[in-house]
Enzyme design. Structure first.
Site, PDB file in Angstrom:
ATOM      1  N   GLY A  16       0.839  -1.195   0.000  1.00 57.42           N
ATOM      2  CA  GLY A  16       0.000   0.000   0.000  1.00 57.42           C
ATOM      3  C   GLY A  16       0.870   1.239   0.000  1.00 57.42           C
ATOM      4  N   GLY A  21       1.233   4.363   4.135  1.00 57.79           N
ATOM      5  CA  GLY A  21       2.265   3.402   3.744  1.00 57.79           C
ATOM      6  C   GLY A  21       3.575   4.104   3.415  1.00 57.79           C
ATOM      7  N   LYS A 176     -10.640   2.013  19.127  1.00 57.13           N
ATOM      8  CA  LYS A 176     -10.422   2.777  17.877  1.00 57.13           C
ATOM      9  C   LYS A 176     -11.677   2.720  17.009  1.00 57.13           C
ATOM     10  CE  LYS A 176      -7.586   4.895  14.872  1.00 57.13           C
ATOM     11  NZ  LYS A 176      -6.861   4.364  13.742  1.00 57.13           N
ATOM     12  N   ASN A 180     -13.924   5.719  15.371  1.00 60.05           N
ATOM     13  CA  ASN A 180     -14.145   5.772  13.927  1.00 60.05           C
ATOM     14  C   ASN A 180     -15.629   5.752  13.559  1.00 60.05           C
ATOM     15  OD1 ASN A 180     -11.528   6.001  12.965  1.00 60.05           O
ATOM     16  ND2 ASN A 180     -11.150   3.812  13.072  1.00 60.05           N
ATOM     17  N   ASN A 184     -15.942   9.471  11.793  1.00 67.12           N
ATOM     18  CA  ASN A 184     -15.725   9.395  10.337  1.00 67.12           C
ATOM     19  C   ASN A 184     -16.989   9.645   9.500  1.00 67.12           C
ATOM     20  OD1 ASN A 184     -13.189   8.899   8.816  1.00 67.12           O
ATOM     21  ND2 ASN A 184     -12.801   7.560  10.551  1.00 67.12           N
ATOM     22  N   ARG A 244      -9.279  16.787   8.577  1.00 65.29           N
ATOM     23  CA  ARG A 244     -10.365  16.196   7.804  1.00 65.29           C
ATOM     24  C   ARG A 244     -10.277  14.686   7.971  1.00 65.29           C
ATOM     25  NH1 ARG A 244     -10.066  19.062   1.865  1.00 65.29           N
ATOM     26  NH2 ARG A 244     -11.319  20.875   2.355  1.00 65.29           N
TER      27      ARG A 244
HETATM   28  N1  LIG Z   1      -3.893   8.237   6.432  1.00 66.13           N
HETATM   29  C1  LIG Z   1      -4.012   8.207   7.761  1.00 66.13           C
HETATM   30  O1  LIG Z   1      -3.749   9.213   8.441  1.00 66.13           O
HETATM   31  C2  LIG Z   1      -4.440   6.944   8.469  1.00 66.13           C
HETATM   32  C3  LIG Z   1      -4.374   6.893   9.880  1.00 66.13           C
HETATM   33  C4  LIG Z   1      -4.729   5.704  10.535  1.00 66.13           C
HETATM   34  C5  LIG Z   1      -5.140   4.603   9.794  1.00 66.13           C
HETATM   35  N2  LIG Z   1      -5.206   4.699   8.433  1.00 66.13           N
HETATM   36  C6  LIG Z   1      -5.644   3.529   7.696  1.00 66.13           C
HETATM   37  O2  LIG Z   1      -4.567   3.026   6.911  1.00 66.13           O
HETATM   38  C7  LIG Z   1      -5.057   2.454   5.694  1.00 66.13           C
HETATM   39  C8  LIG Z   1      -4.397   3.161   4.520  1.00 66.13           C
HETATM   40  O3  LIG Z   1      -4.807   4.522   4.555  1.00 66.13           O
HETATM   41  P1  LIG Z   1      -4.172   5.626   3.598  1.00 66.13           P
HETATM   42  O4  LIG Z   1      -4.694   6.927   4.070  1.00 66.13           O
HETATM   43  O5  LIG Z   1      -2.707   5.433   3.480  1.00 66.13           O
HETATM   44  O6  LIG Z   1      -4.884   5.236   2.215  1.00 66.13           O
HETATM   45  P2  LIG Z   1      -4.400   5.578   0.731  1.00 66.13           P
HETATM   46  O7  LIG Z   1      -3.646   6.867   0.710  1.00 66.13           O
HETATM   47  O8  LIG Z   1      -5.599   5.436  -0.145  1.00 66.13           O
HETATM   48  O9  LIG Z   1      -3.353   4.432   0.418  1.00 66.13           O
HETATM   49  C9  LIG Z   1      -3.693   3.117   0.102  1.00 66.13           C
HETATM   50  C10 LIG Z   1      -2.789   2.697  -1.034  1.00 66.13           C
HETATM   51  O10 LIG Z   1      -2.961   1.310  -1.276  1.00 66.13           O
HETATM   52  C11 LIG Z   1      -2.850   1.117  -2.678  1.00 66.13           C
HETATM   53  N3  LIG Z   1      -3.417  -0.193  -3.042  1.00 66.13           N
HETATM   54  C12 LIG Z   1      -4.696  -0.512  -3.274  1.00 66.13           C
HETATM   55  N4  LIG Z   1      -4.818  -1.825  -3.565  1.00 66.13           N
HETATM   56  C13 LIG Z   1      -3.559  -2.335  -3.510  1.00 66.13           C
HETATM   57  C14 LIG Z   1      -3.025  -3.633  -3.693  1.00 66.13           C
HETATM   58  N5  LIG Z   1      -3.808  -4.671  -3.992  1.00 66.13           N
HETATM   59  N6  LIG Z   1      -1.692  -3.811  -3.577  1.00 66.13           N
HETATM   60  C15 LIG Z   1      -0.892  -2.775  -3.264  1.00 66.13           C
HETATM   61  N7  LIG Z   1      -1.340  -1.512  -3.072  1.00 66.13           N
HETATM   62  C16 LIG Z   1      -2.663  -1.294  -3.183  1.00 66.13           C
HETATM   63  C17 LIG Z   1      -3.592   2.299  -3.246  1.00 66.13           C
HETATM   64  O11 LIG Z   1      -3.284   2.461  -4.601  1.00 66.13           O
HETATM   65  P3  LIG Z   1      -3.922   3.658  -5.485  1.00 66.13           P
HETATM   66  O12 LIG Z   1      -3.080   4.844  -5.154  1.00 66.13           O
HETATM   67  O13 LIG Z   1      -3.773   3.184  -6.861  1.00 66.13           O
HETATM   68  O14 LIG Z   1      -5.343   3.799  -5.034  1.00 66.13           O
HETATM   69  C18 LIG Z   1      -3.089   3.405  -2.341  1.00 66.13           C
HETATM   70  O15 LIG Z   1      -1.906   3.977  -2.851  1.00 66.13           O
HETATM   71  C19 LIG Z   1      -6.583   2.646   5.751  1.00 66.13           C
HETATM   72  O16 LIG Z   1      -7.212   1.511   6.285  1.00 66.13           O
HETATM   73  C20 LIG Z   1      -6.749   3.817   6.706  1.00 66.13           C
HETATM   74  O17 LIG Z   1      -8.024   3.848   7.358  1.00 66.13           O
HETATM   75  C21 LIG Z   1      -4.865   5.841   7.757  1.00 66.13           C
END
Ligand SMILES: NC(=O)c1ccc[n+]([C@@H]2O[C@H](COP(=O)([O-])OP(=O)(O)OC[C@H]3O[C@@H](n4cnc5c(N)ncnc54)[C@H](OP(=O)(O)O)[C@@H]3O)[C@@H](O)[C@H]2O)c1
Length: 298
Positions: A16, A21, A176, A180, A184, A244
């Site tokens: 990811g 990530g 958590k 959420n 959310n 946000r």
């Molecule tokens: N961001 C935060 O502050 C935060 C905080 C706590 C928890 N989380 C949790 O962490 C998780 C990720 O959040 P995020 O904000 O980082 O989301 P994000 O920015 O949408 O990142 C997810 C990434 O995974 C990629 N992806 C999708 N399918 C895949 C696959 N099969 N193999 C490899 N990569 C793949 C996506 O690709 P594309 O770019 O092509 O869509 C995207 O780049 C979520 O569950 C979220 O709730 C996030």
């Protein structure tokens, strides 16, 4: 990293290459090799040029899922709906363990996809968001890992994160989830930053969602009483007042939200307990309508 120096087996990998990530990967890569697995080769090729993470330029060692290398430990940081695909990739990497730090309860889905490989879910309050092609870290938080992932916790601490193994990770996940399911969907529906949910007219709905969720989560092992549950949600909304919520970011970007893994999970837990949660059901339906509109107009 030069491919000549690329290890045959990475100590750590992250599936990811999104906001969280890449935020984790950039810091961990300063301590040792980290393989990053993107959605596909096209996305991996873009990232190979480098990506700005805050003020830092990070050039990840990035792979398409079909080329994912072997790794000792795999972190899953895809959105909840992509968990099964990520689990398939993780399984092919033959790791010692697979750790989700996703929102919503995705652990069972992940474990089902990982077969005999140990897979479990921790939680994190680290924050990051995508702004065009770059990633913006949005505040340091804490990462709690399940027992068995001590090596990963140590790697996170070495990279400067606040992280530890939490013996009662199930209760931490429920706490958590409580936050959420309250913050959310409302932030997404009203299109407001988290702090606005503490003010009228949103506050009544926020508290109604907490009060309705609490008996179900408490019966499942949440270890706070009803008034402490409200206090916890209010404290998070206050501490993240200007942020946000991720579901709001998804709605604004026309992306699918994680409502199934968050409110959908709560509704399934309630159904298993013979309980009805009408406010959560309504909120779930409304967010689904928003998603449908985004899909229809894309
Ligand atoms: N961001 C935060 O502050 C935060 C905080 C706590 C928890 N989380 C949790 O962490 C998780 C990720 O959040 P995020 O904000 O980082 O989301 P994000 O920015 O949408 O990142 C997810 C990434 O995974 C990629 N992806 C999708 N399918 C895949 C696959 N099969 N193999 C490899 N990569 C793949 C996506 O690709 P594309 O770019 O092509 O869509 C995207 O780049 C979520 O569950 C979220 O709730 C996030």
């Amino acid at each position: 990293m030069d491919s000549v120096h690329r290890p045959a087996r990475f100590p750590l990998a992250i599936i990811g290459a999104g906001a969280l990530g890449l935020h984790f990967a950039a810091r961990l890569a300063a301590q040792g090799p980290v393989a990053v697995v993107a959605r596909n080769e096209q996305r991996a090729a873009v990232l190979r040029v480098g990506v700005d993470i805050g003020a830092q330029r990070y050039v990840p060692d990035v792979f398409a899922p079909e080329d994912a290398p072997a790794a000792d430990w795999v972190l899953v940081l895809v959105k909840a709906a992509d968990t099964t695909d990520a689990a398939r990739t993780a399984r092919g990497m033959a790791p010692r363990g697979v750790l989700s730090l996703q929102n919503g309860l995705t652990g069972e889905m992940l474990a089902a996809g990982c077969g005999a490989i140990p897979a479990d879910q921790g939680i994190t309050t680290e924050g990051a968001f995508r702004d065009g092609g770059r990633v913006v870290p949005a505040g340091a938080g804490e990462t709690l890992l399940p027992p068995g992932f001590e090596t990963v916790a140590a790697a996170l601490v070495a990279a400067g994160f606040s992280a530890r193994v939490e013996p009662d990770i199930a209760a931490a996940r429920l706490a958590k989830l409580l936050v959420n399911v309250a913050i959310n969907p409302l932030a997404a529906l009203f299109r407001v930053p988290n702090g606005a949910l503490l003010e009228a007219p949103h506050r009544g709905l926020l508290d109604a969602l907490v009060d309705e969720a609490w008996p179900v989560l408490h019966a499942a092992g949440l270890q706070v009483d009803a008034s402490a549950a409200r206090a916890r949600v209010h404290a998070v909304a206050t501490a993240t007042a200007g942020n946000r919520a991720s579901m709001l970011q998804d709605v604004l970007a026309g992306r699918r939200t994680e409502i199934d893994a968050i409110t959908g999970t709560l509704l399934a837990m309630a159904a298993a307990q013979g309980a009805e949660l009408p406010t959560h059901r309504a909120v779930f339906t409304l967010v689904k309508c928003l998603e449908g509109r985004a899909v229809a107009s894309s």
